[in-house]
Design an enzyme around this catalytic site. Sequence first.
Site, PDB file in Angstrom:
ATOM      1  N   ARG A 139     -44.217 -27.589  -3.479  1.00  0.00           N
ATOM      2  CA  ARG A 139     -44.379 -26.302  -2.361  1.00  0.00           C
ATOM      3  C   ARG A 139     -45.195 -25.614  -2.528  1.00  0.00           C
ATOM      4  O   ARG A 139     -45.994 -25.233  -3.508  1.00  0.00           O
ATOM      5  CB  ARG A 139     -43.089 -25.401  -2.917  1.00  0.00           C
ATOM      6  CG  ARG A 139     -41.515 -25.954  -2.693  1.00  0.00           C
ATOM      7  CD  ARG A 139     -40.563 -24.867  -3.067  1.00  0.00           C
ATOM      8  NE  ARG A 139     -40.815 -23.677  -2.657  1.00  0.00           N
ATOM      9  CZ  ARG A 139     -39.841 -22.819  -2.701  1.00  0.00           C
ATOM     10  NH1 ARG A 139     -38.570 -23.171  -3.271  1.00  0.00           N
ATOM     11  NH2 ARG A 139     -40.006 -21.463  -1.969  1.00  0.00           N
ATOM     12  N   ARG A 150     -44.766 -13.136  -2.941  1.00  0.00           N
ATOM     13  CA  ARG A 150     -43.099 -13.432  -2.698  1.00  0.00           C
ATOM     14  C   ARG A 150     -42.513 -12.487  -3.694  1.00  0.00           C
ATOM     15  O   ARG A 150     -41.500 -12.092  -3.222  1.00  0.00           O
ATOM     16  CB  ARG A 150     -43.029 -14.852  -3.234  1.00  0.00           C
ATOM     17  CG  ARG A 150     -43.391 -15.855  -2.012  1.00  0.00           C
ATOM     18  CD  ARG A 150     -43.531 -17.153  -2.658  1.00  0.00           C
ATOM     19  NE  ARG A 150     -42.038 -17.881  -2.980  1.00  0.00           N
ATOM     20  CZ  ARG A 150     -42.038 -18.772  -3.831  1.00  0.00           C
ATOM     21  NH1 ARG A 150     -42.865 -19.383  -4.428  1.00  0.00           N
ATOM     22  NH2 ARG A 150     -40.542 -19.263  -4.093  1.00  0.00           N
TER      23      ARG A 150
HETATM   24  P1  AMP Z   1     -36.885 -19.865  -1.035  1.00  0.00           P
HETATM   25  O1  AMP Z   1     -37.045 -21.263  -0.647  1.00  0.00           O
HETATM   26  O2  AMP Z   1     -35.889 -19.293  -0.749  1.00  0.00           O
HETATM   27  O3  AMP Z   1     -38.003 -19.427  -1.942  1.00  0.00           O
HETATM   28  O4  AMP Z   1     -37.723 -19.395   0.516  1.00  0.00           O
HETATM   29  C1  AMP Z   1     -39.129 -19.956   0.745  1.00  0.00           C
HETATM   30  C2  AMP Z   1     -39.855 -18.969   1.940  1.00  0.00           C
HETATM   31  O5  AMP Z   1     -38.872 -19.071   3.119  1.00  0.00           O
HETATM   32  C3  AMP Z   1     -39.820 -17.590   1.526  1.00  0.00           C
HETATM   33  O6  AMP Z   1     -40.933 -16.994   0.748  1.00  0.00           O
HETATM   34  C4  AMP Z   1     -39.896 -16.773   3.048  1.00  0.00           C
HETATM   35  O7  AMP Z   1     -41.032 -17.047   3.633  1.00  0.00           O
HETATM   36  C5  AMP Z   1     -38.772 -18.070   3.504  1.00  0.00           C
HETATM   37  N1  AMP Z   1     -37.600 -17.358   3.539  1.00  0.00           N
HETATM   38  C6  AMP Z   1     -36.402 -17.892   3.225  1.00  0.00           C
HETATM   39  N2  AMP Z   1     -35.249 -17.195   3.263  1.00  0.00           N
HETATM   40  C7  AMP Z   1     -35.559 -16.153   4.101  1.00  0.00           C
HETATM   41  C8  AMP Z   1     -34.845 -15.030   4.380  1.00  0.00           C
HETATM   42  N3  AMP Z   1     -33.425 -15.147   4.297  1.00  0.00           N
HETATM   43  N4  AMP Z   1     -35.493 -14.376   5.152  1.00  0.00           N
HETATM   44  C9  AMP Z   1     -36.821 -14.379   5.490  1.00  0.00           C
HETATM   45  N5  AMP Z   1     -37.563 -15.336   5.028  1.00  0.00           N
HETATM   46  C10 AMP Z   1     -37.128 -16.125   4.246  1.00  0.00           C
END
Ligand code: AMP
Length: 193
Positions: A139, A150
């Site tokens: 990733r 993050r």
């Molecule tokens: P994750 O796989 O859940 O860690 O998400 C990876 C990235 O996707 C995050 O750092 C955000 O940039 C975006 N993202 C995922 N879910 C959301 C959400 N509910 N709201 C806003 N951005 C999101």
Amino acid sequence: MTINIILLGPPGAGKGTQASRLVAEKGMVQLSTGDMLRAARSSGTEMGRRVAEVMDRGELVTDEIVIGLIREQLDKGGKGFIFDGFPRTLPQADALGRLLEESGMALDAVIELQVDDEALVGRIVKRAEDSLAAGQPVRRDDTPEVFAERLREYYKKTAPLLGYYYAKGNLKAVDGMAPMDQVATQIAAALPS
Ligand code: AMP
């Protein structure tokens, strides 16, 4: 019984891992906005290109986009939903409440995976190493620098949801630092039977 739950916690807390187990063991449907956004970025659409830039900076994409993605999935019913990585802001939480209500569904529990920040960076580095070793793509947001952003986004915009759901009486905390199997057991115990 159909139950709908949210897994809440900072990046690297183990939300995806625990969601996959609930899918395998209980036949629930995992709705991960992170996975949906990664699919959108690899599809090469205009929306995908826009979200890619935001994700690579470690920032949150707009509420409008993720709420739209979730709305499209809610007719998939199944044996209940696991919201993984959604909601991440108060407007998203309000929108989810409305969408569930419109579909005649309830939110049964919000599971907070409590973890130690120091350990998270180590987990992220390990996730990147494991992906490399398995020949899977790493990733782009799993670098220590982007991870720090993050985590800041989590404390600024997502952590307020803990108070929001606590006030609604939905919040259940589990020890996300415990071994994976024990976390799964604690989650199972926190779900309505
Ligand atoms: P994750 O796989 O859940 O860690 O998400 C990876 C990235 O996707 C995050 O750092 C955000 O940039 C975006 N993202 C995922 N879910 C959301 C959400 N509910 N709201 C806003 N951005 C999101």
